[in-house]
Design a protein around this motif. Structure first.
Motif, PDB file in Angstrom:
ATOM      1  N   ASP A 191      -1.709   3.644  -4.403  1.00  0.00           N
ATOM      2  CA  ASP A 191      -3.023   3.184  -3.967  1.00  0.00           C
ATOM      3  C   ASP A 191      -3.910   4.351  -3.512  1.00  0.00           C
ATOM      4  O   ASP A 191      -5.123   4.349  -3.738  1.00  0.00           O
ATOM      5  CB  ASP A 191      -2.868   2.175  -2.823  1.00  0.00           C
ATOM      6  CG  ASP A 191      -2.042   0.979  -3.256  1.00  0.00           C
ATOM      7  OD1 ASP A 191      -0.864   0.909  -2.875  1.00  0.00           O
ATOM      8  OD2 ASP A 191      -2.582   0.135  -4.001  1.00  0.00           O
ATOM      9  N   VAL A 192      -3.307   5.348  -2.854  1.00  0.00           N
ATOM     10  CA  VAL A 192      -4.053   6.504  -2.378  1.00  0.00           C
ATOM     11  C   VAL A 192      -3.269   7.748  -2.765  1.00  0.00           C
ATOM     12  O   VAL A 192      -2.085   7.868  -2.455  1.00  0.00           O
ATOM     13  CB  VAL A 192      -4.261   6.467  -0.847  1.00  0.00           C
ATOM     14  CG1 VAL A 192      -4.974   7.729  -0.381  1.00  0.00           C
ATOM     15  CG2 VAL A 192      -5.054   5.230  -0.445  1.00  0.00           C
ATOM     16  N   LYS A 200       0.842  -1.180   0.000  1.00  0.00           N
ATOM     17  CA  LYS A 200       0.000   0.000   0.000  1.00  0.00           C
ATOM     18  C   LYS A 200       0.885   1.241   0.000  1.00  0.00           C
ATOM     19  O   LYS A 200       1.662   1.465   0.917  1.00  0.00           O
ATOM     20  CB  LYS A 200      -0.916  -0.005   1.220  1.00  0.00           C
ATOM     21  CG  LYS A 200      -1.916   1.147   1.205  1.00  0.00           C
ATOM     22  CD  LYS A 200      -2.866   1.052   2.383  1.00  0.00           C
ATOM     23  CE  LYS A 200      -3.878   2.210   2.339  1.00  0.00           C
ATOM     24  NZ  LYS A 200      -4.786   2.163   3.489  1.00  0.00           N
ATOM     25  N   LYS A 237      -4.582   9.123   6.414  1.00  0.00           N
ATOM     26  CA  LYS A 237      -4.607   7.966   5.521  1.00  0.00           C
ATOM     27  C   LYS A 237      -3.282   7.221   5.442  1.00  0.00           C
ATOM     28  O   LYS A 237      -3.159   6.253   4.710  1.00  0.00           O
ATOM     29  CB  LYS A 237      -5.018   8.414   4.117  1.00  0.00           C
ATOM     30  CG  LYS A 237      -6.407   9.029   4.066  1.00  0.00           C
ATOM     31  CD  LYS A 237      -6.786   9.452   2.665  1.00  0.00           C
ATOM     32  CE  LYS A 237      -8.180  10.069   2.625  1.00  0.00           C
ATOM     33  NZ  LYS A 237      -8.589  10.479   1.280  1.00  0.00           N
ATOM     34  N   VAL A 278       0.878   5.406  -0.279  1.00  0.00           N
ATOM     35  CA  VAL A 278       0.003   6.542  -0.043  1.00  0.00           C
ATOM     36  C   VAL A 278       0.789   7.824  -0.295  1.00  0.00           C
ATOM     37  O   VAL A 278       1.925   7.963   0.164  1.00  0.00           O
ATOM     38  CB  VAL A 278      -0.546   6.540   1.397  1.00  0.00           C
ATOM     39  CG1 VAL A 278      -1.390   7.792   1.653  1.00  0.00           C
ATOM     40  CG2 VAL A 278      -1.382   5.297   1.632  1.00  0.00           C
ATOM     41  N   ASP A 289      -4.026  11.804  -2.325  1.00  0.00           N
ATOM     42  CA  ASP A 289      -4.937  12.801  -1.780  1.00  0.00           C
ATOM     43  C   ASP A 289      -4.327  14.181  -2.016  1.00  0.00           C
ATOM     44  O   ASP A 289      -3.305  14.525  -1.429  1.00  0.00           O
ATOM     45  CB  ASP A 289      -5.138  12.553  -0.287  1.00  0.00           C
ATOM     46  CG  ASP A 289      -6.349  13.305   0.246  1.00  0.00           C
ATOM     47  OD1 ASP A 289      -6.595  13.244   1.469  1.00  0.00           O
ATOM     48  OD2 ASP A 289      -7.037  13.971  -0.556  1.00  0.00           O
TER      49      ASP A 289
END
Length: 623
Positions: A62-63, A25, A81, A27, A65
Motif C-alpha cells: 500500500d505504501v 495495510k 508512515k 508499508v 517510500d
C-alpha cells in the motif's frame, strides 16, 4: 423474534462474506545511502534500494517510500508512515557500525571522528525498531549494512575499553512477531559483489515477495543463494521469531474452482454459522435461503436432531410431573385405585421418556454421520484441488527442466564451437611460435635460414644481421608483398617466411650460367657460337668500330676515336630495350638501339631502389 434472528443471521453472513475483501495495510520503507561526504562513495546501495523498492511496488504494498542519501536529520524524520500498518518493513543499504554491542546506521553527513560521536551523528537500530513498533501483525527490518566500514579504521577511541566491532552485533528483538535480517552473520562483513546489485539484494528480490511463501523459508532461500554466489564467504542471518502459522508478505493467489468444485463458499459459511448457533430458528432461516442441495439436507438433519431433543425434553417433563403427582397422592393417602392409576401414568411417562431419549440418540447419530460425510466431502474436494495443483506444478517444473536442459544444450554447443574455433586458431599459429628464450643472434640465424630456403639469401646463416641479410629481407618483401622492418628480426617476420612456398625470390645466376629449377647450370654454346653478354649463344659479332674508312677519309693519318657515352633517364624506354624492362639487380645487358649514335650500343644495368642500387641506361662504344 424469529424475523429478527433471520435478519441478524443475514447481516452476519454478509459480514463474513465481505471480510476477506478487507485489505491489510502493508508499508515498506527503503533507504539507500551511497554518497558519504567523508569516506569513499559506495557503489551499490542506491541500486539496491531501487531494486527493493520496485520489488515492494510490484508486490502491491500500500505504501512504498524510497529515500536516497539521507543525512542525520532526514533519517530521524523517516518512518512516520508505519503507525497504522498491519505489516511494516524497513530496508537499509549503506554503512553500519557496532559500538559496545549496539548497532548504528550511518547517515551520509556523519564524520565520526571519535567513538562517542555515534551517539549524536548515527541512527541507532533500536530507534528503527521503535519506529515500526505500532505495526500490528509483522515488523521486519532488513539490513544490508555489514560492509567493511571505513569509519571504524579512522575513529579515535576515547576509552580503550570501548569495543568497535567488525560488521554488526547480534541482536534479539524484544517484541513479538519481529524479525531482523542481516546481510552477513554478526561479526562478519558482506560483499558488494561485481554486478550492479549486491548478492544479498539480488536474492531478496528473487524470493522475498513470492506469493504464499513463508518468511522463514524465503530467508532460507536467500541464505542459500548468497552462500553460493559468494563461494560460501558470506552467510546471511535472521534474528527474532514468529509463531507457528505461516507469515507471508504477499498472500497466496486464490485457486480457481474447477467444474467439480466444492459447494459455494457462501453456502458453506452460512451453514457453519447456523451450526454454531444450533437453534431451530437458525436452521429454519438457512433452509429458507437454501431449500435444496447438499447443505439443505444437512440442515434438515440438524432440525430433526433439535426436534428429537425437544420431544425428549417434553417426555422428561411429563415423567417429572407424574412422579410429583404420585408422591402427592401417597402423601395424601389416596385410595389404592388412585395410586394405581398414578403408578400406571408414571410408568407410561417413563416409557415415553425412554423412547424419546432413544429417538434423540438416533437423530444425534444421524446428524453426526451427516456431519462426518460433509467433512469427508469437503476434504475430498480439498484433496482433489491439491492434487490438481501438484500436477500443474509438476508439469510446470518438467517444462522448466526441459527448457533449462535445452538452453544448457544450446550453450554447450556454442561453447564447444567456440572451443573448437579457438583450438583451430591455436593449432594454426602454434607450430610457428618461437621459444621465448631465443637470443637476437639465434632469431637472426633462424630468419637467415628461412630466407635461404625461399631463395632470398645466398650468404651463410651466421646469426649476424648485416646489410646482406637486410637486403635479403627487402627482396622477400618485394616478391612476397609484405612490409617488414628490415632493421630487426621479429617472431612475426620468421612466421611469415615459414608460411611461404619453397621459393619466393627468383634464382639469380652469374654470367655464363642459367637458372634451371633451384640450381644454376653452366651455359654451353654449340660450335661456331659464343656466349653473348645477354647470356644467349650467338655468332660472333663484328666490331662495329672496325669498318673501312670512307673515301673522304682515305689517305688521312688522323686516328679514329670512340664517341663518349650518352646517359638516358632510367624511366625512359628506348628502341631495342626489352619490352618488360626487367633486368635482375646488378646484371648487365648490351642491345642494339637506334637511340644510340652510330658506332655505339645500348648498355642496360639492372638496379633496385630497395637495395640502394641505381638502374643505369647509356650508350657506349662497341670497342
Amino acid at each position: 423474534m424469529g424475523v429478527f434472528r433471520i435478519f441478524s443471521i443475514i447481516i452476519f453472513l454478509a459480514w463474513l462474506g465481505c471480510e476477506p475483501a478487507l485489505a491489510q495495510k502493508r508499508v515498506a520503507l527503503v533507504i539507500g545511502n551511497s554518497a558519504y561526504k567523508t569516506v569513499p562513495r559506495l557503489g551499490n546501495p542506491i541500486n539496491d534500494a531501487g531494486l527493493i523498492g520496485k520489488m515492494f511496488q510490484t508486490a502491491g504494498f500500500d505504501v512504498v517510500d524510497v529515500k536516497l542519501d539521507l543525512n542525520t536529520a532526514e533519517m530521524r524524520e523517516f518512518g512516520t508512515k508505519t503507525r497504522d500498518a498491519e505489516m511494516a518493513v524497513v530496508y537499509y543499504a549503506g554503512h553500519g557500525l557496532e559500538v559496545d554491542g549496539s548497532n548504528y546506521l550511518i547517515p551520509t553527513d556523519a564524520v565520526l571522528e571519535t567513538d562517542t560521536d555515534v551517539y549524536d551523528e548515527a541512527f541507532p537500530l533500536d530507534r528503527v525498531l521503535v519506529t515500526i513498533e505500532p505495526a500490528k501483525q509483522l515488523r521486519l527490518v532488513i539490513l544490508d549494512a555489514c560492509r567493511d566500514n571505513p569509519f571504524a579504521k579512522t575513529m579515535k577511541r576515547t576509552l580503550s575499553s570501548r569495543a568497535i566491532g567488525r560488521g554488526l552485533a547480534k541482536v534479539e528483538p524484544n517484541s513479538a512477531n519481529t524479525m531482523i535480517a542481516f546481510a552477513a552473520k554478526a561479526g562478519s562483513t558482506a560483499s558488494d559483489g561485481d554486478s550492479k546489485n549486491s548478492p544479498f539484494a539480488s536474492a531478496l528480490a528473487d524470493h522475498l515477495t513470492k506469493p504464499g511463501l513463508d518468511l522463514r523459508k524465503a530467508f532460507g532461500f536467500v541464505r542459500d543463494d548468497v552462500l553460493k554466489n559468494t563461494s560460501f564467504k558470506q552467510e546471511p542471518y535472521v534474528y527474532g521469531s514468529l509463531g507457528g502459522n505461516d507469515v507471508t508478505l504477499v498472500p497466496a493467489k486464490p485457486v480457481a474452482a474447477g467444474p467439480q468444485a466444492s459447494p459455494l463458499e457462501t453456502v458453506r459459511k452460512d451453514y457453519e454459522f447456523s451450526l454454531q448457533l444450533g437453534t431451530r430458528d437458525g436452521w429454519t432461516a438457512f433452509l429458507a435461503q437454501y431449500p435444496e442441495g447438499f447443505y439443505a439436507n444437512l440442515a434438515k438433519g440438524q432440525l430433526n436432531k433439535i426436534a428429537a431433543e425437544e420431544a425428549r425434553a417434553a417426555a422428561a417433563e411429563k415423567a417429572r410431573q407424574a412422579d410429583e403427582e404420585k408422591a402427592r397422592l401417597v402423601a395424601e393417602r389416596a385410595k389404592k385405585a388412585d395410586q394405581d392409576r398414578a403408578a400406571a401414568a408414571a410408568k407410561s411417562a417413563e416409557e415415553h421418556r425412554l423412547a424419546a431419549e432413544k429417538a434423540k440418540q438416533i437423530e444425534e447419530a444421524k446428524a453426526e454421520a451427516a456431519e462426518q460425510r460433509r467433512k469427508e466431502a469437503e476434504a475430498a474436494v480439498v484433496k482433489a484441488l491439491a492434487e490438481k495443483q501438484a500436477a500443474e506444478k509438476a508439469l510446470a517444473d518438467r517444462l522448466a527442466s526441459e527448457k533449462a536442459a535445452a538452453e544448457q544444450a544450446v550453450k554447450q554447443a556454442a561453447d564447444k564451437k567456440s572451443a573448437d574455433e579457438a583450438a583451430q586458431k591455436i593449432a594454426a599459429v602454434q607450430p610457428t611460435v618461437s621459444q621465448p628464450s631465443l637470443s637476437p643472434q639465434e632469431m637472426a640465424k633462424l630468419a637467415q635460414l628461412e630466407l635461404r630456403r625461399v631463395g632470398c639469401l645466398t650468404t651463410a646463416a651466421d646469426g649476424d644481421w648485416n646489410a646482406s641479410s637486410r637486403r635479403s629481407l627487402s627482396l622477400f618483401d618485394k616478391y612476397a608483398g609484405t612490409e617488414f622492418d628490415v632493421q630487426a628480426v621479429s617472431i612475426d617476420t620468421i612466421d611469415a617466411i615459414k608460411a611461404r612456398a619453397p621459393r619466393v625470390c627468383p634464382l639469380v645466376c652469374d654470367h655464363g650460367y642459367r637458372a634451371e629449377g633451384d640450381a644454376c647450370t653452366k651455359i654451353t654454346c654449340k660450335s661456331g657460337l659464343e656466349l653473348q653478354d645477354d647470356g644467349n649463344c650467338a655468332r660472333p659479332r663484328k666490331n662495329i668500330s672496325s669498318r673501312a674508312p670512307d673515301e673522304s677519309s682515305a689517305g688521312s693519318s688522323k686516328p679514329q676515336r670512340s664517341l663518349p657515352p650518352t646517359e638516358f633517364s632510367p624511366n625512359r624506354r628506348l628502341p631495342g630495350e626489352p619490352p618488360d624492362g626487367s633486368i635482375p639487380t646488378g646484371q648487365r645487358m648490351i642491345v642494339q638501339s637506334s637511340a644510340c649514335p652510330r658506332g655505339q650500343v645500348l648498355e642496360l644495368i639492372g638496379g633496385s631502389q630497395a637495395h640502394g642500387i641505381r638502374r643505369q641506361k647509356r650508350c657506349i662504344a662497341t670497342n
